[in-house]
Structure formats: structure tokens, C-alpha cells
Design a protein around this motif. Structure first.
Motif, PDB file in Angstrom:
ATOM      1  N   ALA A  79       0.912  -1.141   0.100  1.00 39.64           N
ATOM      2  CA  ALA A  79      -0.026  -0.088  -0.151  1.00 39.64           C
ATOM      3  C   ALA A  79       0.707   1.231  -0.118  1.00 39.64           C
ATOM      4  O   ALA A  79       1.773   1.336   0.823  1.00 39.64           O
ATOM      5  N   GLY A  80       0.768   2.258  -0.835  1.00 39.39           N
ATOM      6  CA  GLY A  80       1.196   3.562  -1.149  1.00 39.39           C
ATOM      7  C   GLY A  80       0.118   4.483  -1.411  1.00 39.39           C
ATOM      8  O   GLY A  80      -1.016   4.350  -1.538  1.00 39.39           O
ATOM      9  N   PHE A  81       0.798   5.850  -1.304  1.00 32.83           N
ATOM     10  CA  PHE A  81      -0.019   6.869  -1.701  1.00 32.83           C
ATOM     11  C   PHE A  81      -0.092   7.208  -3.111  1.00 32.83           C
ATOM     12  O   PHE A  81       1.171   7.354  -3.815  1.00 32.83           O
ATOM     13  N   SER A  82      -1.294   7.703  -3.788  1.00 32.27           N
ATOM     14  CA  SER A  82      -1.197   8.138  -4.835  1.00 32.27           C
ATOM     15  C   SER A  82      -1.016   9.594  -4.891  1.00 32.27           C
ATOM     16  O   SER A  82      -0.710  10.315  -3.831  1.00 32.27           O
ATOM     17  N   ASN A  83      -0.677  10.309  -6.133  1.00 30.29           N
ATOM     18  CA  ASN A  83      -0.529  11.653  -6.065  1.00 30.29           C
ATOM     19  C   ASN A  83      -1.626  12.457  -5.592  1.00 30.29           C
ATOM     20  O   ASN A  83      -1.220  13.818  -5.505  1.00 30.29           O
ATOM     21  N   LYS A  84      -2.584  11.964  -5.357  1.00 30.68           N
ATOM     22  CA  LYS A  84      -3.980  12.369  -4.518  1.00 30.68           C
ATOM     23  C   LYS A  84      -4.176  12.138  -3.318  1.00 30.68           C
ATOM     24  O   LYS A  84      -4.998  12.307  -2.537  1.00 30.68           O
ATOM     25  N   TRP A  85      -2.842  11.552  -2.689  1.00 30.16           N
ATOM     26  CA  TRP A  85      -2.923  10.760  -1.277  1.00 30.16           C
ATOM     27  C   TRP A  85      -3.976  10.208  -0.931  1.00 30.16           C
ATOM     28  O   TRP A  85      -4.464  10.212   0.295  1.00 30.16           O
ATOM     29  N   GLU A  86      -4.410   9.545  -1.804  1.00 26.99           N
ATOM     30  CA  GLU A  86      -5.326   8.067  -1.812  1.00 26.99           C
ATOM     31  C   GLU A  86      -4.640   6.987  -1.609  1.00 26.99           C
ATOM     32  O   GLU A  86      -3.447   6.951  -1.834  1.00 26.99           O
ATOM     33  N   VAL A  87      -5.147   6.222  -0.917  1.00 28.51           N
ATOM     34  CA  VAL A  87      -4.186   4.735  -0.606  1.00 28.51           C
ATOM     35  C   VAL A  87      -4.471   3.723  -1.384  1.00 28.51           C
ATOM     36  O   VAL A  87      -5.652   3.479  -1.892  1.00 28.51           O
ATOM     37  N   GLU A  88      -3.392   3.313  -2.464  1.00 27.91           N
ATOM     38  CA  GLU A  88      -3.599   2.410  -3.222  1.00 27.91           C
ATOM     39  C   GLU A  88      -2.502   1.147  -3.393  1.00 27.91           C
ATOM     40  O   GLU A  88      -1.438   1.756  -2.981  1.00 27.91           O
ATOM     41  N   HIS A  89      -2.891   0.310  -3.593  1.00 27.43           N
ATOM     42  CA  HIS A  89      -1.832  -0.994  -3.726  1.00 27.43           C
ATOM     43  C   HIS A  89      -1.003  -0.592  -5.141  1.00 27.43           C
ATOM     44  O   HIS A  89      -1.513  -0.356  -6.162  1.00 27.43           O
TER      45      HIS A  89
END
Length: 371
Positions: A79-89
Motif C-alpha cells: 500500500a502506497g499513496f497516490s498523487n492525490k494522497w489516496e491509498v492504493e496498492h
């Protein structure tokens, strides 16, 4: 995948495309749960590198395993952050990006196409380390329907997964407060978020929020709050906005099929004081022979002691037990729909008040009972 009113994604079949193969039911880990299992061995562990421990949520063990997989030319999912600070695998295949997958993100992550991507790597003979919550590991294993020898599956001990909708609205709320405090800079930009900042210690960690006053600014501002003073963490730990299925999880108790279980060894000072460090200590459960082999490979780079399953779950019951549904959950969501983020503080304060009154009542009964 369609979002409900609480912001959680659910699968929705398109009846015009469905061929009634029933494969979705066959691979569903809720319809087809695995039996309960117990680990082969349980350890209290911390990385010998204090620097890695400081950058990790607990004992820095994920980093050691991931480093070994990457050195073998493998791929690591987490799990990491997207460029919108959503949490995505997402997946990484080099050490330079390992920091993106370190540390806890207390939001339900979107696995996107990671299961399909992992299967492609595995089928091509590449080593894969896949980390996720127990339900995500159970979903992956059911999806693969094949016990790939080149797959290492690691589950993280999970309290429950909060709503992505509330997380995004919390970030908007936080940025709005910054704009109000500094009207000359109406466009602050988030640069980093750490749910478990250990500059105040592992057991007394803080929520850290880093931002710049504008996208072009060079200076970074840091705000830290003790975790129980942060409004988002308060609501998470009071279980106000967890996914409903988290309250009756079908993947705990070794049912995910994970090779290794990783989490915080809370209470380690009580059970194994010789290994305690305020930089963090992990509980590592080797659930399969493969998991035991993986642990043995990293053990020379660790401080560790053999522990017991019973000791670990005594102070981290989420390994085996789902958290209870808050009695006022529906009432909270109604208040949230009307008042937004501010409703979290209101409900957490009410919960604290009721808890204090209950403790006072028990104390009074005990005093009367001893007379």
C-alpha cells in the motif's frame, strides 16, 4: 467496483455481460472461507538497523524481507499513496522506491489491478512479495487458485479498514484550516503524511502532516499531533467508520493463507523485556514452512526471541478478534452527513465521557461491595 454512501467499494456485476460462470462466487473468500490455523512459530523481532526501525511502523521487518526479494530480481506489492494522497496498492522493483510501501496507512487501500499484475509476474517465474490486510491476502490466494512457490504472502495485523471517503474529506478539512490560518497562501500542498511518526516514540507515536504553502514554495511545514489528539485517528480507533465487514472478519485467525503475519508486538516489554525498544518491535508469525524459511533467511539481520502465540494475542487481540460494531455507528453516519468531519470529535468525546462514567460506576460498586 462501485462506491457506496460510506465511500467503500463493492463489486457490481453487469447483467448484460455476465455469462453466469459463477467464478466470482467460487473465488470469494467470504463465501468460501479457509479454516482457522495457528502459526508454526511466533517471534518478537526488530531490525538491527535503528534507522530502518525509525522509518517503519514497528520493527522494520517488512523492509528486510522486501530487500531480499528485490535483490533476487523480484517484485514487491504493498500500500502506497497516490498523487492525490489516496491509498492504493502498487508494485515496486527497486530499492529506491521501497520507502513508498513502508509504514502504516490507516485507510482501506484500492488493490486496482494488482492481483492480475501479480499473477502475470508469478506465471512468468518472477518472485513476488505481496503484502496486505488479511482479507486482501485471502482475496489474492482465492483469485490465483494456485499455490505458486515464488509467491511470499504477508498479512499485516489489521484493526479494521477506515473509509477512503472520510480520509479524503479529512485531508480537505485539514487543508481548509491551513488556508484560513494563512489567507495569503490559498493553495497549500501536501508533501508527506505519516500515521505513525516515531519521533515521539513507538508506543506514543504521532500523526505527522507535512505541507508547503504553495506548490512552488521551497520551505516545508510540519505539524505533529499525538495520535489520540488527531481527529481522524480518534475516529479510526473508536471504530466509527470501519468497513462493516471488518466487524466480522472472515480472514483473521490464520484464515488468509498468508505465509507470514506481521504486526506490532504491543506488550513486548511485559513478555520479553530484553528485546524492547521504543523504536519498535514486531510480532512475526511464521504460518507456513515457506514463511519459516523466509524468516530464517533474515534472522541474522534481526534481534529476536522465540515467543508464543498466546503471548502475542494477549496484547494484540486483533490478530484473532474483530473489533465490535459501535452501538451508535448509524447515528454517527447520520451526524457525519449533516456536519462533516466535526462529527468525529463530537462522538469521540461522548464515548470518552461514557467510558469515564462506566469506570466510575464500577469503582463505586467495588467500594460498596467491599464494605
Amino acid at each position: 467496483m462501485v462506491s457506496d454512501q460510506e465511500g467503500f467499494l463493492y463489486p457490481q456485476a453487469n447483467p448484460t455481460l455476465c455469462i453466469e460462470c459463477d467464478l466470482c462466487s467460487k473465488v470469494c473468500p467470504i463465501i468460501n472461507p479457509n479454516p482457522t490455523t495457528h502459526p508454526i512459530n511466533t517471534y518478537a523481532v526488530r531490525n538491527r538497523s535503528n534507522e530502518t526501525c525509525a522509518q517503519s511502523s514497528s520493527g522494520g521487518i517488512f523492509s528486510l524481507i522486501a530487500e531480499g526479494v528485490l535483490a533476487d530480481g523480484g517484485v514487491v506489492f504493498g500500500a502506497g499513496f497516490s498523487n492525490k494522497w489516496e491509498v492504493e496498492h502498487t508494485s515496486i522493483d527497486n530499492l529506491d522506491n521501497l520507502h513508498k510501501l513502508r509504514s502504516s496507512k490507516y485507510v482501506q487501500s484500492n488493490t486496482l489491478n494488482c492481483f492480475r499484475e501479480a499473477k502475470e509476474y508469478l506465471s512468468n517465474g518472477r518472485k513476488v512479495l505481496f503484502t496486505g490486510t488479511p482479507c486482501q491476502i485471502a482475496g489474492l490466494k482465492h483469485y490465483l487458485r494456485n499455490d505458486f512457490e515464488n509467491l511470499i504472502a504477508i498479512e499485516v495485523v489489521c484493526h479494521g479498514t477506515p473509509s477512503p471517503k472520510i480520509w479524503q474529506e479529512y485531508l480537505a478539512y485539514r487543508l481548509a484550516k491551513i488556508r484560513l490560518s494563512d489567507p495569503q497562501h490559498p493553495n497549500p500542498t501536501i508533501t508527506d503524511i505519516e500515521f505513525r511518526d516515531k519521533s515521539t516514540g513507538w508506543e506514543g507515536y504521532s500523526f505527522r502532516f507535512d505541507y508547503k504553502q504553495s506548490p512552488s514554495a521551497t520551505a516545508t511545514h510540519t505539524e505533529r499531533e499525538p495520535y489520540m489528539e488527531n481527529i481522524y485517528m480518534q475516529g479510526f480507533l473508536k471504530n466509527l467508520y470501519l468497513r462493516p465487514s471488518c466487524h466480522h472478519c472472515q480472514a483473521r485467525e490464520g484464515r488468509s493463507g498468508a505465509d507470514i503475519t506481521l504486526g506490532d508486538y504491543w506488550g513486548v516489554a511485559q513478555h520479553h523485556p530484553e528485546i524492547f525498544s521504543n523504536l519498535g518491535v514486531s510480532v512475526v508469525m511464521a504460518n507456513t514452512p515457506k514463511g519459516e524459511m523466509v524468516f530464517n533467511a533474515i534472522s541474522p539481520k534481526c534481534h529476536f526471541v522465540l515467543s508464543s502465540f498466546d503471548s502475542a494475542i494477549a496484547t494484540n487481540p486483533c490478530i484473532v478478534t474483530s473489533v465490535a460494531t459501535p452501538p451508535r455507528r448509524a447515528e454517527f453516519w447520520e451526524a457525519y452527513d449533516n456536519r462533516g468531519i466535526e462529527a468525529i470529535a463530537e462522538f469521540c468525546q461522548q464515548a470518552k465521557s461514557r467510558s469515564f462514567k462506566q469506570r466510575l460506576k464500577r469503582l463505586w460498586h467495588n467500594i460498596l461491595g467491599n464494605k
